[in-house]
Design a protein around this motif. Structure first.
Motif, PDB file in Angstrom:
ATOM      1  N   VAL A  44     -64.377  -9.863  43.363  1.00  0.00           N
ATOM      2  CA  VAL A  44     -65.819  -9.986  43.589  1.00  0.00           C
ATOM      3  C   VAL A  44     -66.552  -9.883  42.252  1.00  0.00           C
ATOM      4  O   VAL A  44     -66.290  -8.966  41.457  1.00  0.00           O
ATOM      5  N   VAL A  45     -67.461 -10.821  42.045  1.00  0.00           N
ATOM      6  CA  VAL A  45     -68.303 -10.799  40.843  1.00  0.00           C
ATOM      7  C   VAL A  45     -69.715 -10.394  41.257  1.00  0.00           C
ATOM      8  O   VAL A  45     -70.272 -10.968  42.200  1.00  0.00           O
ATOM      9  N   VAL A  46     -70.282  -9.393  40.574  1.00  0.00           N
ATOM     10  CA  VAL A  46     -71.636  -8.941  40.881  1.00  0.00           C
ATOM     11  C   VAL A  46     -72.468  -8.946  39.607  1.00  0.00           C
ATOM     12  O   VAL A  46     -71.935  -8.963  38.483  1.00  0.00           O
ATOM     13  N   ALA A  94     -71.851 -11.247  52.003  1.00  0.00           N
ATOM     14  CA  ALA A  94     -72.121 -12.661  51.740  1.00  0.00           C
ATOM     15  C   ALA A  94     -72.691 -12.837  50.342  1.00  0.00           C
ATOM     16  O   ALA A  94     -73.266 -11.907  49.751  1.00  0.00           O
ATOM     17  N   ILE A  95     -72.526 -14.044  49.806  1.00  0.00           N
ATOM     18  CA  ILE A  95     -73.083 -14.366  48.489  1.00  0.00           C
ATOM     19  C   ILE A  95     -74.603 -14.183  48.533  1.00  0.00           C
ATOM     20  O   ILE A  95     -75.271 -14.606  49.476  1.00  0.00           O
ATOM     21  N   GLY A  96     -75.137 -13.497  47.507  1.00  0.00           N
ATOM     22  CA  GLY A  96     -76.576 -13.258  47.442  1.00  0.00           C
ATOM     23  C   GLY A  96     -77.009 -11.934  48.032  1.00  0.00           C
ATOM     24  O   GLY A  96     -78.174 -11.545  47.902  1.00  0.00           O
ATOM     25  N   THR A  97     -76.077 -11.205  48.652  1.00  0.00           N
ATOM     26  CA  THR A  97     -76.416  -9.910  49.263  1.00  0.00           C
ATOM     27  C   THR A  97     -76.531  -8.835  48.186  1.00  0.00           C
ATOM     28  O   THR A  97     -75.703  -8.765  47.275  1.00  0.00           O
ATOM     29  N   VAL A 155     -74.190  -9.808  44.911  1.00  0.00           N
ATOM     30  CA  VAL A 155     -72.897 -10.493  44.944  1.00  0.00           C
ATOM     31  C   VAL A 155     -73.095 -11.944  44.516  1.00  0.00           C
ATOM     32  O   VAL A 155     -73.839 -12.699  45.145  1.00  0.00           O
ATOM     33  N   LEU A 156     -72.410 -12.329  43.418  1.00  0.00           N
ATOM     34  CA  LEU A 156     -72.499 -13.704  42.902  1.00  0.00           C
ATOM     35  C   LEU A 156     -71.344 -14.570  43.397  1.00  0.00           C
ATOM     36  O   LEU A 156     -71.504 -15.775  43.611  1.00  0.00           O
ATOM     37  N   VAL A 189     -59.539 -18.070  49.495  1.00  0.00           N
ATOM     38  CA  VAL A 189     -60.867 -18.584  49.826  1.00  0.00           C
ATOM     39  C   VAL A 189     -61.841 -18.118  48.749  1.00  0.00           C
ATOM     40  O   VAL A 189     -62.012 -16.917  48.527  1.00  0.00           O
ATOM     41  N   VAL A 190     -62.459 -19.083  48.058  1.00  0.00           N
ATOM     42  CA  VAL A 190     -63.369 -18.781  46.950  1.00  0.00           C
ATOM     43  C   VAL A 190     -64.759 -19.306  47.303  1.00  0.00           C
ATOM     44  O   VAL A 190     -64.907 -20.412  47.836  1.00  0.00           O
ATOM     45  N   GLU A 191     -65.765 -18.493  46.984  1.00  0.00           N
ATOM     46  CA  GLU A 191     -67.147 -18.859  47.322  1.00  0.00           C
ATOM     47  C   GLU A 191     -68.071 -18.330  46.231  1.00  0.00           C
ATOM     48  O   GLU A 191     -67.903 -17.206  45.756  1.00  0.00           O
ATOM     49  N   ALA A 192     -69.018 -19.168  45.820  1.00  0.00           N
ATOM     50  CA  ALA A 192     -70.002 -18.759  44.810  1.00  0.00           C
ATOM     51  C   ALA A 192     -71.357 -19.351  45.182  1.00  0.00           C
ATOM     52  O   ALA A 192     -71.492 -20.049  46.194  1.00  0.00           O
ATOM     53  N   GLU A 193     -72.360 -19.071  44.336  1.00  0.00           N
ATOM     54  CA  GLU A 193     -73.703 -19.573  44.635  1.00  0.00           C
ATOM     55  C   GLU A 193     -73.772 -21.092  44.616  1.00  0.00           C
ATOM     56  O   GLU A 193     -74.485 -21.703  45.398  1.00  0.00           O
ATOM     57  N   ASP A 194     -73.018 -21.739  43.698  1.00  0.00           N
ATOM     58  CA  ASP A 194     -73.157 -23.181  43.523  1.00  0.00           C
ATOM     59  C   ASP A 194     -71.969 -23.989  44.033  1.00  0.00           C
ATOM     60  O   ASP A 194     -71.879 -25.186  43.815  1.00  0.00           O
ATOM     61  N   PHE A 195     -71.028 -23.347  44.702  1.00  0.00           N
ATOM     62  CA  PHE A 195     -69.946 -24.096  45.346  1.00  0.00           C
ATOM     63  C   PHE A 195     -69.300 -23.229  46.420  1.00  0.00           C
ATOM     64  O   PHE A 195     -69.449 -22.018  46.451  1.00  0.00           O
ATOM     65  N   GLY A 196     -68.545 -23.921  47.305  1.00  0.00           N
ATOM     66  CA  GLY A 196     -67.756 -23.227  48.308  1.00  0.00           C
ATOM     67  C   GLY A 196     -68.503 -22.924  49.589  1.00  0.00           C
ATOM     68  O   GLY A 196     -69.680 -23.276  49.744  1.00  0.00           O
ATOM     69  N   PRO A 197     -67.776 -22.307  50.515  1.00  0.00           N
ATOM     70  CA  PRO A 197     -66.414 -21.822  50.305  1.00  0.00           C
ATOM     71  C   PRO A 197     -65.394 -22.955  50.262  1.00  0.00           C
ATOM     72  O   PRO A 197     -65.557 -23.968  50.927  1.00  0.00           O
TER      73      PRO A 197
END
Length: 900
Positions: free
Chosen positions: A84-86, A124-127, A139-140, A160-168
């Motif tokens: 996790v990247v924050v 979730a991303i953005g939380t 969370v980024l 499973v990878v998910e970020a702000e500008d792609f994914g999941p």
């Protein structure tokens, strides 16, 4: 909406893959080195040992050392489950790796999923999230990892990878991704480039790929979703119930919660102090103080496997079926069931037809009726005893009777806890007074005995032979235990043979005769005392002494009711139940007129008796003043309860249990913690007595916190649609079920075979469908066949095994729900054993016959059976679809060839 990768994102993912695999390698290597390190933390780590005081310290250190070894072992096999990247408010980014267990030292941002920081893996991303140090981060990016150790290094499959500008996105193999990146630079020929492009596309998939279930058991879900995560982290002293449809992760959440709550490092400070105090009082560690109930032996075995994945040792003592646990509790702890040594009241009979439909359908009202009745009966017994004391001739006894009547008048009917507290103050005086009266009556009885011994020194030897003969020929009449002639002073440890036994028997029989004379009754000639008195003839008390001693014994008997009111109340519950049943049976309430002997008891009746015992014990022990004085004579009969309390009680498939059974389990939760966690689905109730509504469950605990989870991770869209339509068709409890976002949930329609009038036709159809599945998947996934009765398990397995032999597919008969054979085998089960399991493919044989066999539970069996399947479902009928589900026909197809 899933966002595809651009070139920049793809290069970034490659960097993440390299960093992640390096980190997995480093964590695993460190964990393995720790395992090899022989300097384990034990007593040798102490500078000096005080052998008088250090045993608990050594034990504690050994437990820590063992826990560390288990953590290192788990990390060596599975270094991390999430990345996790924050970013914090100052714009600084941090990368956290999350693991299942306690992290190994040397990795600053490696955290256990059980720790507060572990919640990052579920967000979730953005939380935004507040770290334990108070810092707020967002969370980024997050990656769910599934580490896989290969001969030449680590990989993570279906990441499973998910970020702000792609994914999941789902990456089939991080290792392959890195190989592709290197290969692009050296591939010059066009053919090689084309093949490389195809490999890239196959390895990176938009969205989340549904995994194929290749092993029978419970699905491993390392990371819970945001809502499940919130539930499992709730405080220890909660009464929680999770309701939800199949495949929503209810059991996984339960297991994850237990794993976290057993590790005291992740408890709040107040919780840590409390469990330490309870552990000190119980003499057992918090890590072992838990109990989980499950409805079947088969599910019990797979729960043990699921606990092992979480690093939680789960012995057969910790995971139990209620059927087995109830038997031991009733027989060995509370004396409800008879033993060979003469204790207990009832004989358990599983198939008794003595209960009415009302008892099965309204167990709460049935229990409340009994409990109210027996409480009043007990209090009335005390009133009668106090009244008799008030009629006594001696001033001391008369005054005691008046005081006791005054206490009884202050206590409202049924309010036993305050009554016991008031009576406790009189116990010492009552015992002393009764003892002095007893000396006089015993002296007269022994004088009569000495007279006989002077006449015949062999008198006791002759009586001993008579007693031996009675014991050899004795068959216990059910009503003997309620015989008023039974001597209340009889000691369970009294000698059984010889002169001492003869003396004991003489005293009992003469007392029974004296009491009968004083109360103008006769001793039953068929009872043990009656047969001894017949042999004695006139060698007992004189008629005048009988009346005098009898009057004294009646006073003693009345006083004895106040010796230990708590013990007398608890020990008397089984006999009061028998009297209650006799009274209600004559009124056609709860019971049928025929169907049971007085000494027999149905398992559901045993639940009623046990709950009455457990609830009263819990009500008393929950009072701090009672707990502090539990070693005193007034409260010592409550001490056995403490041995059965656990810090945590958990129940899987809770709706298969009656509210009375659930309340009995709940009563085993230590009153100081009251930690209870259950999960289930009202639409999956497979017992006629199981809980039917949320109100039934609220009766167990008024403050039950009921959570509903509705995201189903198991089934394809087609099977999820069928399940929802089935609930509507049979009038089940409505559920707003949804499928997880970004997951490829498209499957194939369930297949239906009708007019399968011969076993051969059914088996041939099943064999064709199983071969189709293997061709579709590329290997045979976890596959189960459900039949309606145990007698069909072996024949269906044998016939199907023969039909599939040319393709080397083995079919195994799982008799009585036992899981046997290899994982690649097709398994055949009786439908009653499959609760809680999941398979990739399920075949349901003869559902129209099921409707005939189990009309009351047909819809539940059908729903449970069909929702065991994740992707492939096949259903056969000897005739046609039962009329109640005819509306489901549009959901089915004949076979899967057109989808192949």
């Amino acid at each position: 909406m899933t966002q595809s990768l651009n070139d920049e994102s793809r290069k970034y993912i490659e960097q993440v893959a390299g960093e992640t695999l390096a980190r997995l390698e480093s964590i695993a290597k460190t964990a393995k080195s720790k395992l090899r390190d022989e300097r384990s933390l034990g007593f040798e780590a102490l500078a000096s040992i005080n052998t008088m005081t250090s045993s608990s310290t050594i034990q504690s250190l050994d437990q820590i050392s063992q826990a560390n070894r288990e953590s290192y072992h788990l990390l060596a096999m599975e270094p991390a489950i999430a990345r996790v990247v924050v970013i914090d408010e100052g714009g600084e980014q941090k990368i956290y790796y999350i693991c299942r267990t306690t992290p190994v030292s040397g990795f600053p941002n490696l955290a256990s999923y059980r720790a507060p920081v572990g919640r990052l893996a579920s967000l979730a991303i953005g939380t935004e999230f507040t770290l334990p140090n108070g810092a707020v981060v967002e969370v980024l990016e997050r990656a769910q990892l599934r580490p896989n150790a290969l001969a030449d290094g680590w990989d993570s499959r279906n990441t499973v990878v998910e970020a702000e500008d792609f994914g999941p996105i789902t990456i089939e193999s991080l290792r392959t991704l890195l190989t592709e990146a290197v290969g692009e630079e050296v591939t010059e020929d066009i053919l090689g480039q084309l093949l490389a492009e195809e490999t890239v596309k196959a390895n990176i998939i938009d969205g989340v790929r549904r995994s194929v279930i290749i092993k029978m058991g419970l699905r491993d879900q390392p990371i819970l979703d945001q809502y499940q995560d919130e539930i499992f982290r709730l405080p220890l002293d909660k009464r929680l119930l999770i309701l939800g449809p199949p495949g929503t992760g209810k059991t996984t959440t339960l297991i994850r919660r237990l794993g976290q709550k057993l590790d005291t490092a992740f408890l709040e400070e107040g919780e840590q102090r409390l469990v330490e105090a309870v552990a000190s009082a119980q003499g057992t560690t918090h890590a072992k103080s838990w109990l989980m109930f499950t409805p079947t032996e088969l599910l019990k075995q797979y729960l043990k496997e699921a606990f092992a994945r979480e690093g939680v040792p789960a012995s057969d003592l910790c995971i139990r079926t209620w059927q087995d646990y109830r038997h031991g509790l009733a027989r060995n702890a509370f004396g409800v069931l008879r033993t060979a040594s003469g204790g207990g009241t009832f004989v358990l009979k599983d198939g008794m037809p003595n209960l009415s439909e009302a008892a099965l359908e309204r167990p709460i009202h049935w229990f409340d009726d009994f409990d109210t009745w027996q409480r009043k009966a007990y209090v009335q017994e005390l009133h009668d005893a106090a009244a008799l004391l008030q009629d006594a001739r001696t001033p001391e006894v008369l005054n005691l009777g008046a005081r006791l009547q005054d206490i009884l008048s202050k206590a409202a009917d049924g309010a036993l806890v305050p009554l016991f507290s008031l009576l406790a103050a009189e116990v010492t005086y009552v015992q002393a007074l009764a003892a002095s009266i007893k000396e006089g009556s015993d002296a007269k009885i022994k004088a009569a005995l000495n007279l006989q011994l002077r006449r015949n020194r062999a008198f006791l030897d002759e009586l001993a032979r008579v007693i031996d003969g009675l014991q050899q020929a004795q068959t216990t009449d059910a009503d003997d235990q309620d015989d008023p002639d039974t001597d209340e002073e009889e000691d369970a440890t009294a000698p059984r043979t010889g002169r001492a036994a003869a003396l004991n028997a003489y005293m009992q029989a003469v007392r029974a005769q004296a009491r009968a004379t004083a109360s103008r009754r006769t001793v039953s000639k068929t009872s043990r005392n009656g047969k001894i008195l017949e042999w004695l003839g006139d060698r007992g008390l004189t008629e005048a002494d009988r009346a005098d001693v009898g009057g004294s014994l009646l006073v003693q008997s009345s006083a004895r009711r106040f010796f230990n009111p708590v013990k007398r109340y608890l020990d008397g519950i089984p006999k009061r139940y028998r009297a209650f049943r006799r009274e209600r049976q004559s009124a056609n309430t709860w019971y049928r007129q025929q169907g049971s002997e007085a000494h027999e008891i149905h398992p559901l009746e045993l639940d009623i008796v046990l709950l009455a015992i457990l609830r009263t014990g819990g009500d008393l022990i929950s009072r701090p003043d009672v707990l502090r004085a539990i070693g005193s004579p007034a409260w010592s009969s409550l001490q056995p309860f403490l041995a059965h309390y656990r810090n945590q009680i958990l129940v899987d498939e809770a709706t298969d249990f009656s509210p009375v059974q659930l309340a009995s389990m709940a009563a085993l939760a230590d009153p100081r913690l009251r930690s209870f966690f259950a999960c289930g689905d009202l639409n999956q109730r497979l017992t006629t007595w199981g809980a039917r509504s949320a109100d039934d469950l609220k009766w167990v605990f008024a403050d039950f916190d009921i959570k509903e989870i509705t995201v189903s991770y198991r089934q394809s869209k087609q099977l999820n649609d069928l399940a929802r339509a089935m609930i509507r068709a049979v009038g089940g409890t409505g559920q707003d079920v949804s499928l997880p976002a970004h997951v490829d949930s498209v499957g194939i329609a369930p297949a239906l075979l009708e007019h399968a009038t011969s076993a051969e036709a059914t088996v041939a159809w099943l064999a064709d469908r199983i071969r189709e599945i293997e061709r579709f998947v590329g290997q045979l996934p976890s596959t189960a066949i459900f039949v309606n009765v145990e007698e069909d398990v072996a024949p269906v397995a044998e016939a199907l095994n023969n039909a599939l032999s040319e393709h080397n597919i083995q079919v195994i008969a799982c008799r009585e729900g036992q899981a046997v054979g290899q994982e690649s085998n097709v398994r055949v089960f009786d439908i009653q054993h499959i609760k809680g399991l999941e398979f990739e493919a399920v075949f349901f044989v003869g559902i129209d016959q099921l409707a005939t066999l189990h009309p009351a539970l047909f819809d539940k069996y059908l729903y449970v059976g069909t929702t065991r399947a994740a992707t492939y479902l096949g259903v056969t009928c000897q005739g046609t679809l039962p009329s109640v589900i005819e509306c489901l026909r549009p959901h089915f197809c004949r076979d899967w060839r057109q989808d192949g």
